[in-house]
Design an enzyme around this catalytic site. Structure first.
Site, PDB file in Angstrom:
ATOM      1  N   LYS A 115       0.842  -1.191   0.000  1.00 38.06           N
ATOM      2  CA  LYS A 115       0.000   0.000   0.000  1.00 38.06           C
ATOM      3  C   LYS A 115       0.882   1.247   0.000  1.00 38.06           C
ATOM      4  CE  LYS A 115      -3.860   1.999   2.713  1.00 38.06           C
ATOM      5  NZ  LYS A 115      -4.669   1.833   3.943  1.00 38.06           N
ATOM      6  N   SER A 172      -9.676   2.076   2.969  1.00 38.81           N
ATOM      7  CA  SER A 172      -8.856   2.795   2.021  1.00 38.81           C
ATOM      8  C   SER A 172      -7.925   1.901   1.212  1.00 38.81           C
ATOM      9  CB  SER A 172      -8.001   3.824   2.783  1.00 38.81           C
ATOM     10  OG  SER A 172      -7.087   3.177   3.669  1.00 38.81           O
ATOM     11  N   SER A 183      -9.683  -0.230   7.192  1.00 37.39           N
ATOM     12  CA  SER A 183      -9.119  -0.120   5.852  1.00 37.39           C
ATOM     13  C   SER A 183      -8.401  -1.361   5.350  1.00 37.39           C
ATOM     14  CB  SER A 183      -8.166   1.077   5.776  1.00 37.39           C
ATOM     15  OG  SER A 183      -8.872   2.284   5.865  1.00 37.39           O
TER      16      SER A 183
END
Length: 501
Positions: A80, A155, A179
């Site tokens: 990420k 997210s 997330s």
């Protein structure tokens, strides 16, 4: 190539260790897959094929020289784009950091590299990890491989989508209000939020420091546990890091034993607002755990109803503080620096151009909540609610070994469906936020399909009892795999390749 893409990370590690395949071959297969499908999925913000292949060659050379390597050495991973990594951009999905390359590695990044994993690239996310759909990225929207008209969660939708699209067997995420777990739920993958302090936040661009927690993502429970073992543990560079042994998450995943465990179904995390298909799959999964030997009881956590409201005061308050550093003076975007504007004007122009609408919304909310005359009424009251939520967990864990709920109230919604309704968007995290508020371990595990879309079951365990999350998740995976003929994403592969309608 398809066999390599479908293989679990554990299987790939064993195949490389036995000489059946090289890390270069495995890495090239995944790079080819990214080239073939990511134009539609859009999971990655940055891919560095040359660097990945060089890292794979280095692992192959060490293995050939007889070096003792870990079980994930040579296995590709997606990271990420919130973790600092030298030689690669770290944008956090924001235009304000477009092109920025950090001068150091995050501790979690370094541990991944030290374990010999091969980084394919950096994945897309909602800007500064603020969102539940990856529609708030400053660059583009990521699509759900199950239905590309739908969101992959957020997210960390890029990491989850990369797993579900078979672009990577492992991924890293962060979880501030869900997330990791919410994207895992809507993509049919596995995601775990470790105990707060169980993994280092050093080098992770901060959103809300008392809530953020890095964690592992995979397609199987064992893969996720193996990655957890790599990244977890005390870090003197992080003042919130816990100096305690890492729970035996890998052993728990391998045993997959829930016999004698008492699992509590949280009454408040269900009912109105939850899709019928989600609740049905959840009940079936609970029944499967009962069949595996667990005792199932219902528990009440009445203060969980305050979690969403309290979170959306505490988190924006910390956002307001943390994002003050992006001021156009030290790094990142700089707008209006032509000699005709004051420093204050450059700062205002830069933040106006560099931050997206959701980031601005949360900064404004947080600044208001912290302002003179409102601090006690808003931020202070939210912290009191947080204490009550932690108390509910403590009371529940006195009678239960772990708690169960749906991971999210709905399956993946359509892209654009909630962009004009922030409250509806925030509701995607109703089930996940309580564990961030209390700091305990939690994970999401696939438990079936509703109208053709994945559903996740959430397991919540006490602080530093992360191994229980994996024990329950692995037992569920074993029970349901016997019915499905494999893990849930196997059905997605078959659908994509004409084997299932």
């Amino acid at each position: 190539m398809s066999a390599l893409l479908q293989s679990s990370a554990a299987e790939l590690g064993r195949a490389m260790a036995s000489g059946q395949v090289s890390s270069r071959e495995v890495t090239q297969a995944h790079l080819d897959r990214i080239h073939a499908v990511d134009g539609d999925v859009r999971a990655f913000l940055h891919v560095d094929a040359e660097r990945a292949l060089a890292a794979a060659d280095a692992v192959d050379a060490r293995r050939a020289a007889g070096a003792e390597l870990g079980p994930l050495a040579g296995v590709p991973i997606a990271i990420k784009d919130i973790f600092c990594m030298t030689g690669a951009p770290t944008t956090v999905g924001s235009r304000i950091l477009e092109g920025w390359q950090p001068p150091y590695n995050a501790t979690v990044t370094q541990r991944v590299l030290d374990a010999g994993l091969v980084v394919l690239g950096k994945t897309n996310l909602d800007e500064f990890a603020m969102g539940s759909s990856t529609e708030n990225s400053g660059y583009f929207t990521t699509h759900n491989p199950w239905d590309r008209d739908r969101i992959p969660g957020g997210s960390g939708g890029g990491s989850a989508a990369a797993l579900a699209a078979f672009e990577a067997p492992l991924a890293l995420g962060t979880d501030t209000g869900g997330s990791i777990r919410q994207p895992a739920s809507v993509t049919g993958t596995v995601g775990v939020k470790p105990t707060y302090g169980g993994t280092s936040r050093y080098g992770v661009v901060a959103m809300a420091s008392s809530l953020d927690q890095p964690g592992p993502c995979g397609r199987t429970v064992l893969d996720t546990a193996l990655l957890h073992q790599v990244i977890a543990g005390w870090d003197p560079m992080d003042s919130t890091s816990i100096n305690a042994p890492v729970p035996d998450v890998v052993g728990a995943a391998r045993r997959a034993d829930v016999s004698g465990l008492r699992l509590g179904v949280v009454r408040e995390l269900g009912g109105e607002g939850y899709e019928p298909g989600v609740e049905q799959r959840f009940r079936e999964a609970v029944d499967a755990l009962a069949a595996a030997g667990a005792e199932i009881v219902e528990v009440s956590c009445p203060n969980f109803r305050y979690a969403l409201g309290a979170y959306y005061l505490i988190m924006p308050s910390e956002v307001s503080s943390n994002l003050a550093r992006f001021d156009a003076m030290r790094y990142g975007l700089r707008v209006g620096d032509d000699g005709s504007h004051s420093a204050e004007e450059v700062m205002a122009l830069t933040r106006g151009a560099g931050f997206g609408a959701e980031v601005k919304r949360r900064i404004i909310i947080g600044t208001y909540a912290l302002s003179s005359g409102y601090y006690d009424a808003y931020y202070g009251s939210a912290q009191k609610a947080r204490t009550l939520i932690a108390g509910d967990f403590e009371a529940a864990f006195e009678t239960c070994d772990a708690l169960l709920s749906p991971s999210t109230p709905t399956t993946a919604f359509r892209i654009g469906e909630r962009t004009d309704d922030p409250l509806a968007m925030y509701a995607a995290d109703l089930c996940t936020i309580p564990s961030n508020m209390a700091g305990n371990a939690a994970g999401s595990f696939p438990c079936g399909l509703a109208d053709g879309l994945p559903v996740g079951l959430q397991v919540m365990a006490p602080v530093l009892a992360d191994d229980r999350v994996y024990a329950v998740g692995a037992a569920l995976e074993r029970e349901l795999a016997a019915r499905w003929g494999g893990v849930l994403t196997d059905r997605l592969w078959a659908r994509q390749n004409g084997g299932e309608q």
